[in-house]
Design an enzyme around this catalytic site. Structure first.
Site, PDB file in Angstrom:
ATOM      1  N   GLU A   7       0.883  -1.166   0.000  1.00  0.00           N
ATOM      2  CA  GLU A   7       0.000   0.000   0.000  1.00  0.00           C
ATOM      3  C   GLU A   7       0.924   1.221   0.000  1.00  0.00           C
ATOM      4  OE1 GLU A   7      -3.424   2.143   2.665  1.00  0.00           O
ATOM      5  OE2 GLU A   7      -2.827   0.123   3.223  1.00  0.00           O
ATOM      6  N   ARG A  28       4.729 -12.728   9.763  1.00  0.00           N
ATOM      7  CA  ARG A  28       5.423 -11.485   9.432  1.00  0.00           C
ATOM      8  C   ARG A  28       6.719 -11.405  10.221  1.00  0.00           C
ATOM      9  NH1 ARG A  28       3.272  -6.131   9.447  1.00  0.00           N
ATOM     10  NH2 ARG A  28       1.473  -6.920   8.387  1.00  0.00           N
ATOM     11  N   LYS A  64       4.123   0.877   9.537  1.00  0.00           N
ATOM     12  CA  LYS A  64       4.307   2.146   8.842  1.00  0.00           C
ATOM     13  C   LYS A  64       3.682   3.297   9.616  1.00  0.00           C
ATOM     14  CE  LYS A  64       2.959   0.227   4.966  1.00  0.00           C
ATOM     15  NZ  LYS A  64       2.463   0.002   3.607  1.00  0.00           N
TER      16      LYS A  64
HETATM   17  P1  ATP Z   1       2.486  -2.190   8.079  1.00  0.00           P
HETATM   18  O1  ATP Z   1       1.547  -2.856   9.023  1.00  0.00           O
HETATM   19  O2  ATP Z   1       3.887  -2.191   8.515  1.00  0.00           O
HETATM   20  O3  ATP Z   1       2.030  -0.850   7.654  1.00  0.00           O
HETATM   21  P2  ATP Z   1       1.326  -3.499   5.884  1.00  0.00           P
HETATM   22  O4  ATP Z   1       1.127  -4.966   5.959  1.00  0.00           O
HETATM   23  O5  ATP Z   1       0.168  -2.617   6.079  1.00  0.00           O
HETATM   24  O6  ATP Z   1       2.522  -3.119   6.828  1.00  0.00           O
HETATM   25  P3  ATP Z   1       1.540  -3.333   3.073  1.00  0.00           P
HETATM   26  O7  ATP Z   1       2.077  -2.221   2.268  1.00  0.00           O
HETATM   27  O8  ATP Z   1       0.088  -3.570   3.053  1.00  0.00           O
HETATM   28  O9  ATP Z   1       2.023  -3.082   4.563  1.00  0.00           O
HETATM   29  O10 ATP Z   1       2.352  -4.662   2.791  1.00  0.00           O
HETATM   30  C1  ATP Z   1       2.803  -5.124   1.551  1.00  0.00           C
HETATM   31  C2  ATP Z   1       3.167  -6.575   1.701  1.00  0.00           C
HETATM   32  O11 ATP Z   1       4.232  -6.721   2.636  1.00  0.00           O
HETATM   33  C3  ATP Z   1       2.002  -7.390   2.226  1.00  0.00           C
HETATM   34  O12 ATP Z   1       1.929  -8.589   1.506  1.00  0.00           O
HETATM   35  C4  ATP Z   1       2.369  -7.618   3.664  1.00  0.00           C
HETATM   36  O13 ATP Z   1       1.804  -8.807   4.138  1.00  0.00           O
HETATM   37  C5  ATP Z   1       3.883  -7.654   3.616  1.00  0.00           C
HETATM   38  N1  ATP Z   1       4.454  -7.270   4.903  1.00  0.00           N
HETATM   39  C6  ATP Z   1       4.217  -6.138   5.597  1.00  0.00           C
HETATM   40  N2  ATP Z   1       4.874  -6.148   6.760  1.00  0.00           N
HETATM   41  C7  ATP Z   1       5.558  -7.312   6.808  1.00  0.00           C
HETATM   42  C8  ATP Z   1       6.436  -7.926   7.766  1.00  0.00           C
HETATM   43  N3  ATP Z   1       6.726  -7.325   8.909  1.00  0.00           N
HETATM   44  N4  ATP Z   1       6.947  -9.130   7.465  1.00  0.00           N
HETATM   45  C9  ATP Z   1       6.653  -9.738   6.314  1.00  0.00           C
HETATM   46  N5  ATP Z   1       5.841  -9.238   5.380  1.00  0.00           N
HETATM   47  C10 ATP Z   1       5.300  -8.036   5.617  1.00  0.00           C
HETATM   48 MG    MG Z   2      -1.545  -2.177   5.193  1.00  0.00          MG
END
Ligand code: ATP
Ligand code: MG
Length: 559
Positions: free
Chosen positions: A39, A263, A273
């Site tokens: 995102e 994760r 984020k």
């Molecule tokens: P955050 O919670 O840190 O904002 P998010 O999951 O909302 O992270 P996205 O931009 O939606 O962030 O994530 C893009 C991809 O990266 C998704 O497939 C997500 O599952 C993966 N991802 C995000 N954080 C992690 C992590 N800590 N470990 C492994 N994969 C991750």
């Molecule tokens: Mg997200």
């Protein structure tokens, strides 16, 4: 199941590799397609690099492809700056996507899909407020009940949904919901919301839309439109999977499948984020690429290499249960890589002048290996003269036992130079040591030492009149507790107050005048360093990437 040859030790497959190999063997797919779906609401962090290495890595291993798809269904938080930074970070990590795509590219198709579900009596427009919706939803242990609006006719639903799209209603006045099961034990199946009204400008579609699909109605359908075979996400989406499958089944579209892994969580680090944005906005750090940030751009600026991050992702492996990975594993990976590639340099942070009283006024150029780990890197010349700087802490007037550095009457070797001995300590009127008078042994020159002497300590040094100065940033962990997100109160209460130490004037051997961006250095006995992006010819600025040893492990042992 295992793979491997005699030369490479047998390595067991992770569960995703097992699934993919089975799918390829059975002929279910001829090639695989994965996607990385960020995102664009912030910069990528080290957790994302785990997902990137996994999605791209699997495709590379099995001869498939990976799409980069921006999951840009929320117009309010997304920005083009983030899109650009995400692309730069993925490329820097060493991966190239097959297609650059946006969930917003599918807004028209998704709208049609929604209309299709309404026509088949599988979706309805609900006028309930979000509080009412929450109330009727029930709890994980009590069933929910359906909203009074669920009994609307198909025609009315169609009419209202089109009116929603045409901007006839305000934010929050209506939503579109899937008609599934208000008594399901899975809360996500209790008539989940598919669309909401949001009169907001989108970074790509501008003002075209005032209704936006929610994650659950966008993600699986986007996967399906692209014909993603293995849609890999993190564990929090396990409970979303039945819904992911439900939409695909009812719409009768390409059956992408979702798989979940744990994760990555790192000790002494926050990863979301949202929290990283707070650190930036509230100026706890200098920006998204502050070298203390766990962002990919932060690590890059700090001097981490893409190789070290890929190795780290590999070592962490693919897990099915959440855990906390020790940040020292990441530090180990970068140390290992930098040890192989960093050019050795001598730099003094806290100078103490020594005068070699029996050395002439000339300069002697001594030769030193650039990197003993890699003989291919060659040697450099270092000027040696009568006046040198050593590190103040490398001299002791009252040496404790086993102090192998310099003290009155004690001999040490100067790296790549001579054995010296301290003969006299000179102090100012306050008793502060200002200078040491030393003598050197001409026959002890490194490489042609015929002195027969063995000394325990080797010190780094620079020639006073040849030294150039630089500013050096020494970083420590940004948080002082292992798991800041799991502590009581605000995670920011646990910020390490001394995560940055600046050496205003470090004295460097003159070869560092030619320091280049992207090159890595080991300041002997000090750690690994690289030029900061703000460095210039007028003012050299170095970042410490990592210390030579894991000092935190030593601290922990002491306690
Ligand atoms: P955050 O919670 O840190 O904002 P998010 O999951 O909302 O992270 P996205 O931009 O939606 O962030 O994530 C893009 C991809 O990266 C998704 O497939 C997500 O599952 C993966 N991802 C995000 N954080 C992690 C992590 N800590 N470990 C492994 N994969 C991750
Ligand atoms: Mg997200």
């Amino acid at each position: 199941m295992t793979t491997g040859t005699k030369d490479s030790p047998e390595k067991s497959l992770n569960f995703l590799e097992e699934i993919i190999e089975a799918d390829l063997r059975s002929g279910k797919y001829h090639s695989i397609l994965t996607r990385f779906p960020p995102e664009p609401n912030g910069y990528l962090h080290i957790g994302h690099s785990k997902s990137i290495c996994l999605n791209f890595g699997l495709a590379i291993k099995y001869g498939g492809k990976t799409n980069l798809r921006f999951d840009d269904t929320n117009p309010v938080t997304e920005e083009t700056e983030y899109v650009e930074s995400i692309k730069e970070d993925i490329r820097w990590l060493g991966f190239e996507w097959a297609n650059e795509l946006y969930a917003s590219d599918y807004f028209d198709i998704l709208f049609d899909y929604a209309v299709d579900l309404i026509r088949r009596g599988l979706a309805y427009v609900d006028d309930s407020s979000s509080d009412e919706i929450a109330e009727l939803k029930g709890t994980p242990t009590t069933p929910g009940s359906r909203s009074q609006y669920a009994s609307r006719s198909i025609e009315e639903n169609l009419h209202l949904f089109i009116a929603m799209r045409d901007g006839k209603f305000g934010d929050g006045q209506k939503v579109l919901r899937a008609k599934i099961d208000m008594t399901s034990s899975n809360m996500h199946l209790r008539d989940p919301i598919m669309y909401r009204i949001k009169h907001a400008e989108h970074h790509r579609t501008g003002k075209k839309w005032c209704i936006y699909p929610l994650y659950d109605f966008a993600h699986g359908q986007s996967d399906s439109i692209e014909k993603v075979t293995h849609s890999i996400c993190t564990l929090e989406f396990v409970t979303h999977r039945p819904l992911y499958d439900w939409f695909i089944e009812k719409l009768e579209i390409f059956a992408s499948r979702q798989f979940e892994f744990a994760r990555l969580n790192l000790s002494f680090t926050v990863m979301s984020k949202r929290k990283l944005l707070q650190l930036v906005q509230e100026k706890y750090v200098g920006g998204w690429d502050d070298p203390r940030m766990p962002t990919i751009s932060g690590y890059r600026r700090r001097g981490y290499t893409p190789e070290s991050i890929r190795t780290f992702a590999e070592k962490v492996g693919v897990q099915k249960r959440d855990n906390l990975i020790d940040v020292s594993l990441l530090e180990f990976c970068i140390r290992e890589h930098l040890n192989k590639i960093a050019l050795r340099k001598m730099v003094i942070f806290d100078p103490l002048k020594i005068v070699i009283t029996n050395f002439s006024d000339d300069v002697e150029f001594l030769s030193s290996e650039d990197n003993p780990e890699d003989p291919g890197t060659g040697r450099r010349e270092i000027p040696f003269s009568r006046e040198l700087f050593i590190e103040r802490e490398d001299f002791s007037e009252n040496p404790p036992k086993k102090f192998f550095r310099l003290s009155l009457g004690q001999k040490v070797r100067l790296k790549s130079a001579y054995i010296i001995q301290c003969d006299k300590v000179i102090k100012d009127e306050n008793g502060k040591i200002v200078e040491l008078l030393c003598s050197y042994l001409a026959e002890s020159k490194s490489g042609s030492d015929i002195s027969g002497l063995k000394v325990q300590g080797t010190l780094h040094w620079v020639s006073v009149k040849h030294a150039i100065t630089a500013e050096v940033f020494l970083y420590d962990r940004l948080f002082r507790v292992e798991d800041p997100s799991n502590e009581e109160g605000d995670f920011k209460d646990y910020i390490n107050p001394v995560s940055l130490h600046v050496v205003k004037a470090a004295y460097c051997e003159p070869s560092l005048r030619n320091a280049r961006f992207g090159e890595r250095y080991q300041f002997i006995r000090k750690g690994y360093f690289c030029l900061d992006r703000t460095s210039s010819e007028e003012k050299l600025i170095f970042n410490r990437t990592v210390t030579l040893k894991d000092t935190w492990a030593k601290e922990a042992k002491k306690q």
